[in-house]
Design a protein around this motif. Structure first.
Motif, short mmCIF file in Angstrom:
data_model
loop_
_atom_site.label_atom_id
_atom_site.label_comp_id
_atom_site.label_asym_id
_atom_site.label_seq_id
_atom_site.Cartn_x
_atom_site.Cartn_y
_atom_site.Cartn_z
N ARG A 137 0.43 -1.05 -0.18
CA ARG A 137 -0.46 0.26 0.27
C ARG A 137 0.54 1.03 -0.04
NH1 ARG A 137 -4.94 -2.01 2.31
NH2 ARG A 137 -5.32 -3.91 1.30
N GLU A 138 0.73 2.51 -0.35
CA GLU A 138 0.87 3.51 -0.40
C GLU A 138 0.82 3.90 0.82
OE1 GLU A 138 -1.13 5.43 -3.82
OE2 GLU A 138 1.15 5.33 -5.86
N TYR A 139 0.28 4.04 1.59
CA TYR A 139 0.56 4.20 2.90
C TYR A 139 1.54 3.61 4.00
CZ TYR A 139 -2.93 1.25 4.91
OH TYR A 139 -3.36 -0.20 5.10
N ALA A 189 4.48 3.00 2.10
CA ALA A 189 5.44 4.10 1.18
C ALA A 189 5.42 5.10 2.02
CB ALA A 189 5.10 3.44 -0.15
#
Lengths: 312, 299, 741
Positions: B184-186, B188
């Protein structure tokens, strides 16, 4: 490529499974040779008797050597001799396997015939009383111990109505009650799965796309939706084969069917380890091979999964 | 200090949110609330029941054997003249206790393995997952049967066997969620903020693992009860005169025609208990499934 | 001749929270052979209107109004009659073609299915449709297959004989949308409804699909209703346009008229939010607020709450529909006031809104700053936008730099597969050099799969390059795990999808405070800074305690921006920052980016597939294709006179509301990075490719301050783009510029 990879993992798993099967015997608390001899003869054996038994059965060898010996002969179809009946384990297996296969196939058939249409209907009429009713029935089906269901069936259909025989093997009539007892739980699980899977699929854009083409509802549901919904269901059916094998053991005890289950239970109580190992190995092989086959049918169900390469 | 404070605040809020979701769902779904009621009643019976029930579950009164249900013996007596109701009530203790204990062990082992496999990746993952595969090559109950059988028939050994056999589901599910959340980008974004691995794990990965584990564990309680009863039924679990439901069912098998209550009372008890956990587990899943949640909020 | 008349249609959804009036009194007509556009932002009800026409609006209900199709009121017939209209009379194409094609059937079968419906719509049997061997009619099957191939050819699918047996996942998105068109055409419909037909596609593909739609309408006399949030798309292909807001049609008229003299404040707002090629870097006009989640459905104009001309009357009374020109109708109370504003200065800008994120205090003076940077060693370089088009001499040293970075991915799924020698690799980024200088904005453009997002991950340290190095402030830096806290604090990142980049479990303030927390700020400083940041990005303080699902996409993206600038970074990398947003929200956010850059002296790297966005924000541009940068240079120069045919093609594919020229279109999809074409990577799709392109990889050529990797860079640059299309070929080439060498 995928086929090769999949066969390799299946082989690794089977090898691991045979190690596990073989190793299980060593869980026995205390001296296994002594325990076995007590069981066989009913009294404390002499030191010499234990020694000679060990020698005979190769129990003095280091464990890895014993394993290689065992696996080597197992691959040649020799799983040793029963400690009691003096019959070859393979022979016992061959004798008991058909009853179990018969039961497994029959109960799977019962389960699928009931589960798929019910699951589809439940999803299509999502939120209706049909849906709530079949969900509740399915939940009860999942929650029922199959051995109790077996007794219920016996009480009602065999003892009271006298429609089917109470126990044993024979023609089709002997198969009906065990198949229902075992198939019910399976049907409930598959029905719930078909329902969720259909619900997942029925909102998809391609289903709308199919409707937009002017296709009739029935064709949209059974061709476009169900075909996609079945993809996850099939995997689970493969895994649910375990459910059938698990249940077969108990159901065979309930209905006194001479299958692998009764063979296993008897062997466990008698500490007849070669037989236990044999049955466990056969069941593991059955299970792994079934799932291997299920994986292969995947390609036909879902063209996105290619047998040639990885996913996509 | 402050870091801990904030993390605690976050977790607390998360828990409150989950709590609200569950309570909200309970109130709206009759199935789920039925499940909740069954489970609560059962818990009460297991704790208080033995004090209230007038009969002793193990006292044999042979002149009273195989009595049909009556006011004195609401569920009749068994082949040794023991009160079936008393045995059912005492049996609830065994069933629930075993289910809780076995499930707890499964959760600990399975979640641990899943977290390690999912987070470490690479060869560690490959090896752990092959181990899981190997274990999954055996139908669970068959394996438990053999393990328990070889260890020797006793309730303790049945528990060991069931715990050892059933952790794989958790391992697979936990590994799966760790893998998906890791991308997930969160996560990252958190990495970019300099969040060290351990805190990343605790703040972003662990909370996402809790929900599926909670759901599976609830459903698992039912499965364990069924499996325990099954093994006892075969004769591997509880030994006489322990009032265990599976054993009781097995006791009644020779009196199907004459004393139907001996098999049916424990049968109904098992079914209701398992049904309760299944209803509750289904409800939990619907309440905690984030997809469902967004669906509800979108409309 | 009128084919379809939608009259005062109301479609409603019953939900737990009350009734949603998705379509609330919309009226619309379409003539035979005509293309009509329906424009509106998300939540305007345009898709529900379309679905109501085909009868796929379930679980919504049509409670009022009529849909007259060819003399039959579709709201008044039985479900089965309605079903009969679908496919054969009214066909529909949906937004995401890869999701609308059924993944488990081949394309030919899915087209044939439509043909079977068309042949015999009343007698559909499951056996026929599942094509059971032995029972099915073999000759009919063969006939349908032939016809399917014809249709595929007609909608522009190359090699239809091979593709007819392909499964959807084996085709590109554009190809799938063509297949959807073929399915729609198979029923020989009178009306084709295309719901956001190109939104999921790349710009170059979009252009070709729109061409196809226009051709089909012209050839087959099919009426088409094109639904889109993008005015450019609609302007590109429609005869008439209807603008929808809050479930109502607020304005409709001929496309030209609507574009030239929009009357409704909402139409004006939408048009003015659009990025134009010529509007330079100015602050964009915006529409205040966002589309409400739900309209109360009471009387009054739905737009009143956001309208700068709104009066009490607007809130109380439904506006009457007024005819303001030939076939041009508007529903607005305050037309006179709106028109009075048409002084030259205010043209196209109905709502002089304040900058959404006007900062209250300069954060460089704030208290928290000192606490944050206890070392105090760094000062914010608050210089304005540098004249970055100039040579490298006055730019100083780059802040962030990629030197020959390459990133390859193993495609084998597992270690065991790799052990078996599965060594396919994908070259996502291939030997890229890119430098970002202090104070400037670099734009990185390219189609999907060009490697631009991977490059962003390499620069920010989320991934490690396979070869080459990333430098920060002249020093080589590793991945996130290896960077120092200062280095991490100096680079902020904003991702494309705010829903995915914000933990749904955390409150907004926890999300924003995360970098602060890791930097060791105490809770009071964090609280203070979060308040400041919320203000800076234009969110009220109360949003701090909200959870992500309670925020709109635009608001979430503001939260993501606040998190990215929390530690006062020097560089912010934006990966498609506005792609997921509506035009009016997009304009607000682009203004916010400009404000922040000005106030905080930030350096930006903006990655986008949207050329208009990059043109609007960037000083310098790099164009990426298949892992390489094919052209780079000052933004104006690259966009006005591209010197690489790929850049030229990208520019031509952008649908424009202000041109109607037929441009050259790129053929085929972007090839995969697994089998990279030889020579120039672009040659298989290049309109001007010569044999040399197939064999020799082009070197960098400098053309007028621009670096182009093309053998024919000079010729391409001299030809110009469509603005010069009156005299495309007689311009002399620019003298080669050597300043950058």
């Amino acid at each position: 490529m995928y086929l090769l990879y999949r066969s390799l993992t299946a082989t690794v798993v089977l090898l691991g499974a045979s190690v596990l099967t073989f190793g299980l015997v060593y869980l026995t608390p205390g001296d296994s040779a002594e325990t076995i001899l007590i069981q066989q003869t009913g009294h404390q054996p002499s030191q010499e008797a234990v020694e000679s038994f060990r020698e005979e059965e190769g129990l003095n060898e280091p464990i890895p050597v014993q394993f290689v010996d065992w696996l080597g002969s197992a691959l040649q179809g020799d799983l040793g001799q029963s400690y009691y009946s003096n019959r070859a384990v393979t022979e016992l297996l061959v004798q008991h396997l058909p009853a179990t296969i018969e039961l497994a196939v029959a109960s799977m058939a019962v389960a699928l015939l009931v589960a798929i249409p019910t699951g589809v209907a439940s999803a299509v009429h999502h939120g209706s009383s049909i849906d709530a009713g079949s969900q509740l029935v399915a939940l009860v089906g999942v929650s029922m111990p199959n051995f109790w269901l077996g007794y219920l069936l016996i009480i009602v259909f065999a003892l009271t109505l006298d429609l089917f025989p109470v126990a044993g093997t024979g023609g089709l009539s002997h198969l009906v009650l065990p198949a229902i007892a075992l198939g019910t739980g399976m049907a409930a699980i598959v029905m719930r799965l078909v329902r969720t899977s259909m619900l997942e699929v029925i909102d998809r854009e391609y289903v709308d796309g199919a409707r937009a083409k002017g296709l009739r509802g029935r064709i949209v549901v059974y061709k476009h939706a169900l075909r996609n919904a079945l993809i996850p269901v099939v995997t689970v059916i493969g895994l649910q084969f375990a459910f059938v094998l698990n249940g077969a053991v108990v159901i065979e005890v309930v209905f006194q069917r001479p299958g692998l289950g009764t063979l296993l239970v008897d062997a466990i109580f008698a500490r007849d380890y070669p037989v236990v190992q044999g049955v466990v190995l056969v069941i593991a092989v059955l299970f792994v091979v079934t799932n291997f086959l299920v994986d292969l049918t995947y390609h036909y169900l879902d063209p996105r999964i290619s047998l040639g390469g990885g996913t996509r | 200090m402050s870091v801990l404070e904030d993390a605690r605040d976050g977790d607390g809020a998360g828990r409150r949110q989950v709590g609200r979701a569950i309570v909200g769902h309970l109130r709206h779904n009759p199935f789920t609330s039925a499940g909740g009621i069954i489970v609560v009643v059962l818990g009460v019976v297991a704790i208080v029941g033995p004090v209230v029930v007038p009969h002793d579950p193990t006292t044999q009164t042979l002149q009273n054997r195989l009595q049909a249900p009556s006011l004195v013996h609401p569920l009749g007596t068994d082949q040794l003249g023991r009160d079936v109701l008393a045995r059912i009530v005492y049996g609830a203790r065994y069933s629930l206790g075993i289910a809780l204990l076995v499930t707890a062990i499964r959760v600990v082992i399975g979640t641990g393995v899943g977290l390690v496999a999912g987070y470490a990746g690479g060869w560690i993952d490959e090896i752990l997952m092959r181990l899981v595969d190997i274990q999954l090559a055996f139908p669970g109950l068959v394996l438990a049967l053999v393990v328990a059988g070889i260890l020797g028939p006793s309730l303790r050994n049945v528990m060991i066997a069931l715990a050892v056999v059933g952790w794989t589901t958790y391992a697979r599910v936990v590994r799966g969620s760790v893998l998906s959340i890791r991308e997930r980008e969160y996560v990252a974004a958190a990495k970019l903020a300099g969040t060290p691995r351990r805190r990343l794990f605790r703040r972003h990965l662990l909370p996402n693992v809790v929900n599926p584990v909670l759901v599976i564990a609830t459903l698992n309680l039912g499965t364990v009860i069924l499996a325990t009863a099954g093994l006892s039924f075969i004769g591997l679990g509880a030994q006489p005169p322990t009032p265990e439901w599976g054993t009781m069912l097995s006791d009644g098998r020779n009196h199907l025609r004459s004393a139907w209550w001996i098999v049916n009372a424990p049968g109904v008890a098992i079914m209701l208990t398992v049904l309760g956990f299944n209803l509750l587990g289904d409800g939990l899943r619907d309440a905690l499934d984030p997809r469902q949640q967004t669906k509800l909020e979108e409309v | 001749m009128t084919l379809l008349t939608v009259d005062n249609l109301h479609t409603r959804f019953e939900t737990n929270d009350g009734v949603v009036r998705a379509v609330d009194g919309a009226s619309l007509t379409i003539d035979r052979g005509e293309i009509v556009g329906l424009v509106g932002e998300s939540g305007s009800g345009k898709s529900v209107l379309a679905r109501s026409i085909v009868g796929l609006h379930s679980p919504g209900r049509i409670v009022e109004g009529a849909i007259d199709f060819d003399g039959v009121d579709l709201t008044d017939v039985s479900a089965s009659t309605r079903e009969r209209y679908r496919g054969t009379d009214i066909a529909m194409v949906f937004q995401d073609p890869t999701a609308t094609l059924n993944p488990v059937f081949d394309v030919g079968e899915q087209i044939a299915e439509s043909l079977r419906v068309h042949d015999d719509s009343s007698g559909q049997s499951l056996l026929d449709f599942c094509h059971v061997p032995l029972v099915s009619d073999r000759s009919r099957w063969r006939r349908h297959r032939e016809r399917a191939i014809e249709l595929m050819d007609q909608v522009g699918i190359a090699d239809p004989e091979d593709r007819v047996d392909a499964y959807p996942h084996e085709l590109s998105g554009g190809m799938c949308q063509r297949a959807m068109l073929a399915i729609a055409l198979a029923g020989d419909p009178d009306l084709l409804i295309a719901d956001e037909p190109t939104t999921a596609l790349d710009t170059t593909t979009q252009a070709r699909i729109l061409d196809q739609l226009r051709e089909l309408a012209a050839e087959t006399d099919t009426a088409v209703l094109v639904i889109s949030h993008d005015f450019g798309v609609v302007a590109d292909c429609c005869d008439r346009v209807a603008v929808m807001y809050g479930g109502e049609i607020v304005e409709r008229g001929p496309t030209d008229r609507l574009l030239e003299s929009p009357e409704h404040p909402y139409t004006r707002g939408l048009l003015s939010c659009l990025l134009r090629a010529d509007d330079g870097r100015d602050r964009l006009p915006t529409i205040d607020g966002t589309v409400p989640e739900r309209f109360d459905g009471g009387p009054g104009c739905p737009f009143a709450s956001r309208c700068s001309y709104g009066t009490d009357d607007c809130e109380r009374r439904d506006p009457a529909v007024r005819t303001v020109g030939p076939d041009h109708e508007v529903a607005c109370h305050e037309l006179e006031a709106v028109r009075a504003d048409d002084s030259p200065a205010a043209a196209g800008s109905p709502s002089e809104s304040t900058p959404p994120g006007r900062p209250r205090a300069d954060p460089s003076e704030s208290v928290t700053r000192d606490r944050a940077r206890a070392d105090g060693s760094r000062t914010i370089d608050a210089r304005g936008r540098s004249g970055s088009a100039g040579g490298s001499a006055d730019r100083g040293d780059p802040i962030l730099e990629a030197r020959g970075v390459t990133r390859t991915y193993d495609l084998a799924d597992s270690a065991i597969q790799r052990a078996f020698g599965d060594s396919r690799t994908l070259r996502a980024v291939d030997g890229v050099n890119l430098a970002v200088y202090p104070g400037e904005t670099v734009g990185l453009v390219g189609e999907s799969a060009s490697g631009k997002s991977t490059l962003a991950k390499l620069l920010t340290g989320l991934e490690a390059p396979s070869t080459g190095e990333v430098r920060f402030d002249g020093e080589p830096v590793g991945t996130v795990a290896d960077r120092t806290a200062d280095q991490l604090a100096d680079v902020g990142v904003v991702f494309q999808n705010p829903q995915g980049s914000i933990n749904p479990r955390q409150r907004v303030r926890e999300t924003i405070a995360e970098p602060l927390l890791e930097r060791g700020w105490d809770s009071e400083c964090r609280r203070e800074r979060v308040r400041e940041l919320l203000d800076l990005v234009g969110l009220a303080e109360r949003y701090g305690s909200r959870r992500p699902h309670q925020l709109s996409g635009g608001q979430l993206q503001r939260v993501a921006i606040a998190r990215a600038i929390a530690l006062e970074p020097r560089v912010v990398v934006f990966d498609e920052p506005v792609s997921a947003l509506d035009v009016s929200v997009r304009a607000q956010l682009l203004n916010l980016l400009a404000d922040l850059q000005r106030r905080l002296g930030l350096t930006y790297l903006v990655i986008s597939h949207d050329l208009d966005v990059v043109r609007h924000v960037a000083d310098r541009v790099a164009v990426m294709y298949l892992g390489e940068i094919v052209e780079r240079g000052p933004a104006e120069r690259v966009f006005d006179r591209p010197s690489h045919p790929y850049t030229a093609a990208l520019l031509e594919a952008v649908p424009r509301i202000d041109d109607g020229t037929d441009a050259t279109r790129l053929e085929g999809p972007i090839p995969s990075g697994v089998d990279v074409p030889s020579g120039c990577r672009f040659h298989p799709r290049c309109p001007i490719a010569e044999p040399v392109c197939e064999t020799d990889e082009p070197d960098s050529v400098a053309v007028g301050g621009v670096d182009s990797h093309c053998h024919f860079a000079q010729q391409v640059a001299s030809r110009g783009v469509t603005e010069d299309s009156e005299s495309p070929r007689d311009q002399s080439p620019d003298p080669p510029d050597t300043t950058t060498r």
